[in-house]
Design an enzyme around this catalytic site. Structure first.
Site, PDB file in Angstrom:
ATOM      1  N   GLY A  13      18.269  19.898  22.513  1.00 11.47           N
ATOM      2  CA  GLY A  13      17.839  20.728  23.640  1.00 11.47           C
ATOM      3  C   GLY A  13      18.166  22.189  23.397  1.00 11.47           C
ATOM      4  O   GLY A  13      18.782  22.548  22.386  1.00 11.47           O
ATOM      5  N   ASP A  14      17.697  23.031  24.301  1.00  6.31           N
ATOM      6  CA  ASP A  14      17.960  24.485  24.237  1.00  6.31           C
ATOM      7  C   ASP A  14      17.400  25.134  22.975  1.00  6.31           C
ATOM      8  O   ASP A  14      17.937  26.134  22.492  1.00  6.31           O
ATOM      9  CB  ASP A  14      19.468  24.782  24.333  1.00  6.31           C
ATOM     10  CG  ASP A  14      20.109  24.093  25.510  1.00  6.31           C
ATOM     11  OD1 ASP A  14      19.495  24.108  26.578  1.00  6.31           O
ATOM     12  OD2 ASP A  14      21.208  23.537  25.347  1.00  6.31           O
ATOM     13  N   GLY A  16      14.613  26.667  22.705  1.00  2.33           N
ATOM     14  CA  GLY A  16      13.740  27.814  23.000  1.00  2.33           C
ATOM     15  C   GLY A  16      12.322  27.378  23.326  1.00  2.33           C
ATOM     16  O   GLY A  16      11.366  28.109  23.076  1.00  2.33           O
ATOM     17  N   LYS A  17      12.211  26.194  23.922  1.00  2.47           N
ATOM     18  CA  LYS A  17      10.884  25.650  24.234  1.00  2.47           C
ATOM     19  C   LYS A  17      10.150  26.512  25.259  1.00  2.47           C
ATOM     20  O   LYS A  17       8.938  26.674  25.186  1.00  2.47           O
ATOM     21  CB  LYS A  17      11.005  24.210  24.756  1.00  2.47           C
ATOM     22  CG  LYS A  17      11.531  23.246  23.720  1.00  2.47           C
ATOM     23  CD  LYS A  17      11.685  21.852  24.288  1.00  2.47           C
ATOM     24  CE  LYS A  17      12.809  21.722  25.284  1.00  2.47           C
ATOM     25  NZ  LYS A  17      14.169  21.884  24.745  1.00  2.47           N
ATOM     26  N   GLY A  41      16.506  23.974  31.412  1.00  2.87           N
ATOM     27  CA  GLY A  41      16.543  25.394  31.765  1.00  2.87           C
ATOM     28  C   GLY A  41      15.683  26.120  30.755  1.00  2.87           C
ATOM     29  O   GLY A  41      16.132  26.394  29.646  1.00  2.87           O
ATOM     30  N   HIS A  42      14.431  26.368  31.103  1.00  2.00           N
ATOM     31  CA  HIS A  42      13.503  26.981  30.148  1.00  2.00           C
ATOM     32  C   HIS A  42      13.381  28.476  30.448  1.00  2.00           C
ATOM     33  O   HIS A  42      12.895  28.880  31.493  1.00  2.00           O
ATOM     34  CB  HIS A  42      12.137  26.283  30.208  1.00  2.00           C
ATOM     35  CG  HIS A  42      12.212  24.864  29.707  1.00  2.00           C
ATOM     36  ND1 HIS A  42      11.169  23.979  29.747  1.00  2.00           N
ATOM     37  CD2 HIS A  42      13.231  24.182  29.132  1.00  2.00           C
ATOM     38  CE1 HIS A  42      11.549  22.815  29.222  1.00  2.00           C
ATOM     39  NE2 HIS A  42      12.800  22.924  28.854  1.00  2.00           N
ATOM     40  N   THR A  43      13.853  29.265  29.501  1.00  2.00           N
ATOM     41  CA  THR A  43      13.905  30.709  29.726  1.00  2.00           C
ATOM     42  C   THR A  43      12.663  31.381  29.154  1.00  2.00           C
ATOM     43  O   THR A  43      12.282  31.133  28.018  1.00  2.00           O
ATOM     44  CB  THR A  43      15.163  31.287  29.034  1.00  2.00           C
ATOM     45  OG1 THR A  43      16.291  30.539  29.491  1.00  2.00           O
ATOM     46  CG2 THR A  43      15.360  32.759  29.365  1.00  2.00           C
ATOM     47  N   THR A 130      24.680  17.398  33.406  1.00  2.00           N
ATOM     48  CA  THR A 130      24.485  18.666  34.121  1.00  2.00           C
ATOM     49  C   THR A 130      24.834  18.501  35.605  1.00  2.00           C
ATOM     50  O   THR A 130      24.818  19.490  36.342  1.00  2.00           O
ATOM     51  CB  THR A 130      23.018  19.130  34.000  1.00  2.00           C
ATOM     52  OG1 THR A 130      22.170  18.095  34.513  1.00  2.00           O
ATOM     53  CG2 THR A 130      22.641  19.422  32.558  1.00  2.00           C
ATOM     54  N   GLN A 225      14.712  18.980  27.255  1.00  2.00           N
ATOM     55  CA  GLN A 225      15.837  18.490  26.431  1.00  2.00           C
ATOM     56  C   GLN A 225      15.378  18.403  24.967  1.00  2.00           C
ATOM     57  O   GLN A 225      14.524  19.171  24.564  1.00  2.00           O
ATOM     58  CB  GLN A 225      16.386  17.147  26.952  1.00  2.00           C
ATOM     59  CG  GLN A 225      17.101  17.240  28.299  1.00  2.00           C
ATOM     60  CD  GLN A 225      16.165  17.218  29.477  1.00  2.00           C
ATOM     61  OE1 GLN A 225      15.283  16.370  29.565  1.00  2.00           O
ATOM     62  NE2 GLN A 225      16.318  18.144  30.395  1.00  2.00           N
ATOM     63  N   ALA A 300      21.544  27.556  30.157  1.00  2.00           N
ATOM     64  CA  ALA A 300      20.680  28.217  31.149  1.00  2.00           C
ATOM     65  C   ALA A 300      20.777  27.510  32.500  1.00  2.00           C
ATOM     66  O   ALA A 300      20.472  28.088  33.534  1.00  2.00           O
ATOM     67  CB  ALA A 300      19.228  28.209  30.671  1.00  2.00           C
ATOM     68  N   THR A 302      23.746  25.317  33.447  1.00  2.00           N
ATOM     69  CA  THR A 302      25.120  25.190  33.941  1.00  2.00           C
ATOM     70  C   THR A 302      26.008  26.370  33.535  1.00  2.00           C
ATOM     71  O   THR A 302      27.133  26.477  34.008  1.00  2.00           O
ATOM     72  CB  THR A 302      25.765  23.899  33.379  1.00  2.00           C
ATOM     73  OG1 THR A 302      25.672  23.959  31.951  1.00  2.00           O
ATOM     74  CG2 THR A 302      25.059  22.659  33.884  1.00  2.00           C
ATOM     75  N   LYS A 332      15.144  31.788  16.971  1.00  2.00           N
ATOM     76  CA  LYS A 332      16.438  32.476  16.852  1.00  2.00           C
ATOM     77  C   LYS A 332      16.851  32.756  15.404  1.00  2.00           C
ATOM     78  O   LYS A 332      18.051  32.741  15.082  1.00  2.00           O
ATOM     79  CB  LYS A 332      17.517  31.682  17.577  1.00  2.00           C
ATOM     80  CG  LYS A 332      17.313  31.683  19.101  1.00  2.00           C
ATOM     81  CD  LYS A 332      18.540  31.204  19.811  1.00  2.00           C
ATOM     82  CE  LYS A 332      18.669  31.810  21.195  1.00  2.00           C
ATOM     83  NZ  LYS A 332      19.879  31.454  21.882  1.00  2.00           N
ATOM     84  N   ASP A 334      16.758  35.532  14.010  1.00  2.00           N
ATOM     85  CA  ASP A 334      17.476  36.814  14.042  1.00  2.00           C
ATOM     86  C   ASP A 334      18.973  36.655  14.296  1.00  2.00           C
ATOM     87  O   ASP A 334      19.752  37.528  13.916  1.00  2.00           O
ATOM     88  CB  ASP A 334      16.868  37.733  15.122  1.00  2.00           C
ATOM     89  CG  ASP A 334      16.841  37.050  16.485  1.00  2.00           C
ATOM     90  OD1 ASP A 334      16.285  35.947  16.576  1.00  2.00           O
ATOM     91  OD2 ASP A 334      17.406  37.618  17.443  1.00  2.00           O
TER      92      ASP A 334
HETATM   93  P1  IMP Z   1      21.965  14.865  32.182  1.00  2.00           P
HETATM   94  O1  IMP Z   1      20.580  15.023  31.667  1.00  2.00           O
HETATM   95  O2  IMP Z   1      22.309  15.879  33.240  1.00  2.00           O
HETATM   96  O3  IMP Z   1      22.264  13.474  32.614  1.00  2.00           O
HETATM   97  O4  IMP Z   1      22.977  15.168  30.972  1.00  2.00           O
HETATM   98  C1  IMP Z   1      23.122  14.295  29.850  1.00  2.00           C
HETATM   99  C2  IMP Z   1      23.358  15.096  28.577  1.00  2.00           C
HETATM  100  O5  IMP Z   1      22.181  15.837  28.251  1.00  2.00           O
HETATM  101  C3  IMP Z   1      24.483  16.126  28.673  1.00  2.00           C
HETATM  102  O6  IMP Z   1      25.102  16.227  27.402  1.00  2.00           O
HETATM  103  C4  IMP Z   1      23.761  17.422  28.975  1.00  2.00           C
HETATM  104  O7  IMP Z   1      24.493  18.554  28.563  1.00  2.00           O
HETATM  105  C5  IMP Z   1      22.509  17.225  28.137  1.00  2.00           C
HETATM  106  N1  IMP Z   1      21.355  17.967  28.654  1.00  2.00           N
HETATM  107  C6  IMP Z   1      20.588  17.662  29.708  1.00  2.00           C
HETATM  108  N2  IMP Z   1      19.600  18.554  29.855  1.00  2.00           N
HETATM  109  C7  IMP Z   1      19.728  19.433  28.862  1.00  2.00           C
HETATM  110  C8  IMP Z   1      18.962  20.565  28.459  1.00  2.00           C
HETATM  111  O8  IMP Z   1      17.941  20.933  29.038  1.00  2.00           O
HETATM  112  N3  IMP Z   1      19.412  21.226  27.349  1.00  2.00           N
HETATM  113  C9  IMP Z   1      20.499  20.811  26.647  1.00  2.00           C
HETATM  114  N4  IMP Z   1      21.231  19.757  26.982  1.00  2.00           N
HETATM  115  C10 IMP Z   1      20.848  19.069  28.079  1.00  2.00           C
END
Ligand code: IMP
Length: 430
Positions: A13-14, A16-17, A41-43, A130, A225, A300, A302, A332, A334
């Protein structure tokens, strides 16, 4: 010829989608979120403005494009309404451009409370969720007691389903978790009030997409994710509760898999992870801090600091296989501009052997040690570079090596947070 393109995270996840979806939305008529919820959290940064979308598809900023929240998503209506409100204030929300599947399940207040309480009970074995109620909402869906967005349109049905759920949940809260339960009338009134605003957006989105495909519209499916957080194919149990892989684009939006033309994986030029779970190429101490600061690696959703490490080609090869990747977007790049050396993890040392297949068993993966191939850093800025051949030669070599080891070609390189900081090599819609 119309194209239907799936974009998925190829790491944890994260990746940069949000930015990538925003860019390719130019060529799409419709953008669909098909799984997850507001754990995402898509920025998207446009000019001086920064938008973080947790639930709305990142294509929502483009006038005239239809955004769909598909069947496989879990929807917290309060979060959805807040996101809509922000866009309304900026005069960029058009209700006719947003459709919510009647089949998408609702996140209820008890899901959020259960998520947090369960994590507390797990103690040191926590997943690091989260806390948005994602897991408990999917649990109810699979247990066949969930409440769907479509139920918001029928007050009596909604009330009966809520009543049945609360009987069970309140008992669990009181006897197992020793916490207060919920009053039916409070949730009922709150959700019925919200239904007045979002009710008109709730539709049969699978049928809408079938028509769109018939009329040769371009559709972009926006995953949330990443592959390694997939409930079946990720590092279970340190995963989210949905399928995050490309196959879910079909299931989670109600179209047949044969309608998908291309699957693109997004990967950072290094690796990050939020929450608990194994991460073989993780860095510690100053090296990790340097990447975190340079990459702004804080969640983005939490705000949690992300764990940082080197690019993991073993994990990416696996992601390529599970998703059937046709192309890679490397984001990323850079962030690595100031590194003297860059490492690529090409294998894992496990029990004295070197393995090159990604083990999904958390117990095995946590005992894997990374085997690195080291390359020279390029030590010059990539930010502002507009074409691949203008990148520093060593940065080009780094990308070429990633392509070689993973077997997937890079179709875009991102060298900054803004839309304009993107080197597009091949547009998946063309
Ligand atoms: P949940 O989706 O809130 O149940 O979290 C389960 C796991 O997925 C945890 O390790 C979170 O940090 C991770 N997680 C959930 N959504 C994201 C995301 O959008 N980006 C990165 N990690 C995520």
């Amino acid at each position: 010829m119309a194209r239907n393109v799936v974009i998925v995270g190829a790491q944890w996840g994260d990746e940069g989608k949000g930015k990538v979806v925003d860019i390719f939305t130019e060529n799409a008529d419709i953008v669909v979120r098909f799984q997850g919820g507001n754990n995402a959290g898509h920025t998207v940064i446009v000019g001086e403005e920064k938008y973080v979308f947790h639930l709305l598809p990142s294509g929502i900023l483009h006038p005239g494009k239809t955004c769909v929240i598909g069947d496989g998503v879990v929807v917290d209506p309060e979060v959805l309404l807040n996101e809509i409100e922000v866009l309304k204030k900026k005069n960029i929300f058009r209700p006719e451009d947003l459709l919510i599947s009647k089949n998408a399940h609702l996140i209820m207040p008890y899901h959020k409370k259960l998520d947090v309480a369960r994590e507390r009970l797990r103690g040191t074995n926590k997943i690091g969720t989260t806390g948005r109620g994602i897991g408990p909402a999917y649990e109810d869906k699979v247990s066949r007691c969930g409440i769907k967005c479509g139920d918001l349109l029928n007050e009596e049905d909604f009330r009966l389903k809520l009543k049945a759920n609360l009987m069970e949940k309140n008992h669990y809260f009181k006897t197992v978790l020793h916490e207060e339960g919920f009053e039916i009338h409070e949730i009922y009134h709150k959700y019925m009030t919200m239904a007045q605003s979002i009710g008109p957006l709730i539709k049969n989105t699978s049928k809408f997409l079938a028509k769109a495909i018939e009329f040769k519209r371009n559709i972009l499916f926006e995953g949330a994710q990443g592959t390694l957080l997939d409930v079946d194919h990720g590092t279970y149990p340190f995963v989210t509760s949905s399928n995050t892989v490309a196959g879910e684009a079909a299931t989670g939006s109600g179209i047949g898999p044969s309608r998908i033309d291309t699957v693109i994986g997004i990967t950072k030029a290094y690796c990050t992870r939020v929450g608990e779970g194994p991460f073989p190429s993780e860095l510690q101490g100053e090296e990790a801090d340097k990447l975190r600061e340079q990459g702004g690696e804080y969640g983005a959703t939490t705000g949690r600091p992300r764990r940082c490490g080197w690019f993991d080609a073993v994990a990416l090869r696996y992601a390529s296989r599970i998703n059937g990747l046709d192309g890679l977007v490397v984001t990323k790049l850079d962030v690595l501009d100031n590194q003297d050396k860059v490492n690529i993890c090409t294998g894992y040392k496990y029990n004295g052997d070197v393995i090159d297949e990604f083990p999904t068993e958390a117990s095995i993966l946590s005992r894997c040690e990374p085997v690195y191939e080291t390359m020279d850093g390029w030590k010059s800025p990539t930010h502002g570079v507009k074409s691949f051949d203008k990148l520093p030669k060593k940065a080009q070599a780094y990308i070429r090596r990633i392509e070689e080891i993973t077997g997937v070609e890079a179709i875009m390189i991102s060298v900054g947070a803004n839309r304009k900081d993107s080197i597009i090599i091949k547009n998946p819609f063309k």
